[in-house]
Design a protein around this motif. Sequence first.
Motif, PDB file in Angstrom:
ATOM      1  N   ARG A  35      29.906  27.578 -58.942  1.00  0.00           N
ATOM      2  CA  ARG A  35      31.283  27.530 -59.453  1.00  0.00           C
ATOM      3  C   ARG A  35      31.399  26.527 -60.595  1.00  0.00           C
ATOM      4  N   GLN A  39      31.595  27.543 -64.598  1.00  0.00           N
ATOM      5  CA  GLN A  39      32.833  27.185 -65.310  1.00  0.00           C
ATOM      6  C   GLN A  39      32.516  26.324 -66.524  1.00  0.00           C
ATOM      7  N   LYS A 105      36.840  30.566 -63.917  1.00  0.00           N
ATOM      8  CA  LYS A 105      37.657  29.777 -64.835  1.00  0.00           C
ATOM      9  C   LYS A 105      36.823  29.190 -65.979  1.00  0.00           C
ATOM     10  N   SER A 108      40.822  24.263 -69.175  1.00  0.00           N
ATOM     11  CA  SER A 108      42.202  24.421 -69.650  1.00  0.00           C
ATOM     12  C   SER A 108      42.342  24.085 -71.140  1.00  0.00           C
ATOM     13  N   SER A 204      43.111  17.401 -55.542  1.00  0.00           N
ATOM     14  CA  SER A 204      41.817  17.927 -55.973  1.00  0.00           C
ATOM     15  C   SER A 204      41.016  18.349 -54.750  1.00  0.00           C
ATOM     16  N   ASN A 206      38.309  19.938 -54.204  1.00  0.00           N
ATOM     17  CA  ASN A 206      36.836  19.933 -54.180  1.00  0.00           C
ATOM     18  C   ASN A 206      36.203  18.556 -54.272  1.00  0.00           C
ATOM     19  N   LYS A 216      29.385  15.463 -58.059  1.00  0.00           N
ATOM     20  CA  LYS A 216      30.274  14.623 -58.863  1.00  0.00           C
ATOM     21  C   LYS A 216      30.017  13.173 -58.457  1.00  0.00           C
ATOM     22  N   ASN A 220      38.371  12.529 -60.281  1.00  0.00           N
ATOM     23  CA  ASN A 220      39.062  12.943 -61.513  1.00  0.00           C
ATOM     24  C   ASN A 220      39.887  11.788 -62.082  1.00  0.00           C
TER      25      ASN A 220
HETATM   26  N1  FAQ Z   1      40.568  23.418 -66.494  1.00  0.00           N
HETATM   27  O1  FAQ Z   1      39.139  20.324 -56.945  1.00  0.00           O
HETATM   28  P1  FAQ Z   1      39.133  20.152 -58.417  1.00  0.00           P
HETATM   29  C1  FAQ Z   1      33.227  21.194 -72.997  1.00  0.00           C
HETATM   30  C2  FAQ Z   1      40.201  23.731 -61.415  1.00  0.00           C
HETATM   31  S1  FAQ Z   1      33.951  20.158 -71.863  1.00  0.00           S
HETATM   32  C3  FAQ Z   1      40.507  24.510 -65.720  1.00  0.00           C
HETATM   33  O2  FAQ Z   1      39.363  18.803 -58.942  1.00  0.00           O
HETATM   34  P2  FAQ Z   1      36.377  20.135 -59.333  1.00  0.00           P
HETATM   35  C4  FAQ Z   1      32.595  20.580 -74.231  1.00  0.00           C
HETATM   36  C5  FAQ Z   1      38.919  23.591 -60.620  1.00  0.00           C
HETATM   37  O3  FAQ Z   1      37.903  24.386 -61.168  1.00  0.00           O
HETATM   38  C6  FAQ Z   1      34.846  21.161 -70.677  1.00  0.00           C
HETATM   39  N2  FAQ Z   1      40.380  24.446 -64.380  1.00  0.00           N
HETATM   40  O4  FAQ Z   1      37.791  20.797 -59.017  1.00  0.00           O
HETATM   41  C7  FAQ Z   1      33.163  21.117 -75.487  1.00  0.00           C
HETATM   42  C8  FAQ Z   1      39.364  24.042 -59.250  1.00  0.00           C
HETATM   43  O5  FAQ Z   1      39.481  25.469 -59.201  1.00  0.00           O
HETATM   44  P3  FAQ Z   1      38.394  26.384 -58.399  1.00  0.00           P
HETATM   45  C9  FAQ Z   1      33.989  21.672 -69.563  1.00  0.00           C
HETATM   46  C10 FAQ Z   1      40.303  23.223 -63.827  1.00  0.00           C
HETATM   47  O6  FAQ Z   1      35.447  21.218 -59.754  1.00  0.00           O
HETATM   48  C11 FAQ Z   1      33.905  20.308 -76.303  1.00  0.00           C
HETATM   49  C12 FAQ Z   1      40.787  23.525 -59.172  1.00  0.00           C
HETATM   50  O7  FAQ Z   1      41.220  23.331 -60.515  1.00  0.00           O
HETATM   51  N3  FAQ Z   1      33.487  20.617 -68.759  1.00  0.00           N
HETATM   52  O8  FAQ Z   1      33.262  22.344 -72.766  1.00  0.00           O
HETATM   53  C13 FAQ Z   1      40.337  22.048 -64.590  1.00  0.00           C
HETATM   54  O9  FAQ Z   1      35.939  19.246 -58.230  1.00  0.00           O
HETATM   55  C14 FAQ Z   1      34.452  20.791 -77.490  1.00  0.00           C
HETATM   56  C15 FAQ Z   1      40.891  22.207 -58.391  1.00  0.00           C
HETATM   57  O10 FAQ Z   1      40.223  21.129 -59.074  1.00  0.00           O
HETATM   58  C16 FAQ Z   1      33.176  20.793 -67.442  1.00  0.00           C
HETATM   59  O11 FAQ Z   1      33.331  21.865 -66.902  1.00  0.00           O
HETATM   60  C17 FAQ Z   1      40.484  22.177 -65.975  1.00  0.00           C
HETATM   61  N4  FAQ Z   1      40.564  21.110 -66.790  1.00  0.00           N
HETATM   62  O12 FAQ Z   1      36.672  19.184 -60.594  1.00  0.00           O
HETATM   63  C18 FAQ Z   1      32.951  22.448 -75.877  1.00  0.00           C
HETATM   64  C19 FAQ Z   1      32.611  19.595 -66.726  1.00  0.00           C
HETATM   65  N5  FAQ Z   1      40.243  20.993 -63.745  1.00  0.00           N
HETATM   66  O13 FAQ Z   1      37.104  26.250 -59.127  1.00  0.00           O
HETATM   67  C20 FAQ Z   1      33.510  22.939 -77.071  1.00  0.00           C
HETATM   68  C21 FAQ Z   1      32.057  19.920 -65.363  1.00  0.00           C
HETATM   69  C22 FAQ Z   1      40.157  21.502 -62.497  1.00  0.00           C
HETATM   70  O14 FAQ Z   1      38.290  25.816 -57.032  1.00  0.00           O
HETATM   71  C23 FAQ Z   1      34.265  22.094 -77.874  1.00  0.00           C
HETATM   72  N6  FAQ Z   1      33.068  20.141 -64.392  1.00  0.00           N
HETATM   73  N7  FAQ Z   1      40.196  22.832 -62.542  1.00  0.00           N
HETATM   74  O15 FAQ Z   1      38.946  27.755 -58.469  1.00  0.00           O
HETATM   75  C24 FAQ Z   1      33.655  19.144 -63.636  1.00  0.00           C
HETATM   76  O16 FAQ Z   1      33.349  17.980 -63.791  1.00  0.00           O
HETATM   77  C25 FAQ Z   1      34.654  19.541 -62.597  1.00  0.00           C
HETATM   78  O17 FAQ Z   1      34.501  20.915 -62.315  1.00  0.00           O
HETATM   79  C26 FAQ Z   1      36.137  19.209 -62.955  1.00  0.00           C
HETATM   80  C27 FAQ Z   1      37.059  19.732 -61.834  1.00  0.00           C
HETATM   81  C28 FAQ Z   1      36.320  17.729 -63.100  1.00  0.00           C
HETATM   82  C29 FAQ Z   1      36.535  19.917 -64.265  1.00  0.00           C
END
Ligand code: FAQ
Length: 311
Positions: A35, A39, A105, A108, A204, A206, A216, A220
């Motif tokens: 997941r 994402q 997803k 955002s 949050s 997860n 992680k 957050n």
């Molecule tokens: N947007 O329980 P949590 C880049 C969802 S940087 C959309 O806190 P988790 C570089 C979350 O999936 C961006 N959805 O979840 C770049 C969960 O839904 P689910 C990418 C969000 O996973 C720069 C629900 O809300 N970076 O691309 C968002 O423990 C410039 C509950 O949330 C990453 O993906 C959001 N903002 O923590 C490219 C970093 N926040 O899946 C181009 C890795 C939360 O249960 C140009 N990911 N949700 O249906 C992470 O660190 C984590 O997944 C978090 C969320 C911190 C994003």
Amino acid sequence: TTADLETEFDRIVQSDQRIEPRDWMPDGYRKTLIRQIAQHAHSEIIGMQPEGNWLTRAPSLRRKAILMAKVQDEAGHGLYLYSATETLGVDRAELTENLIEGRQKYSSIFNYPTLSYADVGVIGWLVDGAAICNQVPLCRSSYGPYGRAMIRVCKEESFHQRQGFEMLMTMMSGTQAQREMVQESVNRWWWPALMMFGPPDDRSPNSAQSMAWRIKRHTNDELRQRFVDMSVPQAEVLGVTFPDPDLAWNADRGAYDFGEPDWDEFMQVVKGNGATSVERIANRRAAHENGAWVRAAAGAFAARTAASEKE
Ligand code: FAQ
């Protein structure tokens, strides 16, 4: 037995060693990684679009070359991350389907439009800045392929962040109209950048399990605070302000207090109701469909090569 495998898994995680693709892992751990990494990969791929919007209108050859390189880097990050996801037993084609059918997803932040050229600089500074803040700790994620992918990704994001800041410094030392353009862009991107870190800790679902599994490393809210503390002095150097009347240094905490992002807006964007949500997916779907002939040709070539090697 399963109990022995679980004990060994816990030992590896607790001693900060890495779980590798062939190691036993609990189903929930595998699902959570698929997941999150998928994402993350989708975000990199969709994230090419907002800045890509300005490629044809960059103000000089130098700016255009830099922007082109940055957008291509994001494509590279997406491909690494799809490969890391594939080590968990899913297929990249399936992940792309999940994205364009809205079953998975992406961040955002990429559902907001890029209305002025200053947005290119502000995305580099704030969006890549937030991405680095979130991703540097992920270099120590317990899953080997993810942590290792993050190392190179973070190096490249650091370059992106600096190019954004450098561009804004140039604009801020230009005309009054340029300075206003930068401030207007900062006003639009500040709150969405804070939302990139996800919902507040008490909403949050997860976080607790992902922290226990050491996927992680910070919550957050911890990372959001770190980002605010890092960004305020940078804004001072640039000569811009953030659109938050509650932003103030708190000497007791040794950190900045700040206002609450609009979490209703966040939920709407995550549900697919962002300003550019439909357009982003439509573009991705069109690119995928227009590329069908390339995949077919590559597949046919690979099959023919494999057959001739057997002869
Ligand atoms: N947007 O329980 P949590 C880049 C969802 S940087 C959309 O806190 P988790 C570089 C979350 O999936 C961006 N959805 O979840 C770049 C969960 O839904 P689910 C990418 C969000 O996973 C720069 C629900 O809300 N970076 O691309 C968002 O423990 C410039 C509950 O949330 C990453 O993906 C959001 N903002 O923590 C490219 C970093 N926040 O899946 C181009 C890795 C939360 O249960 C140009 N990911 N949700 O249906 C992470 O660190 C984590 O997944 C978090 C969320 C911190 C994003």
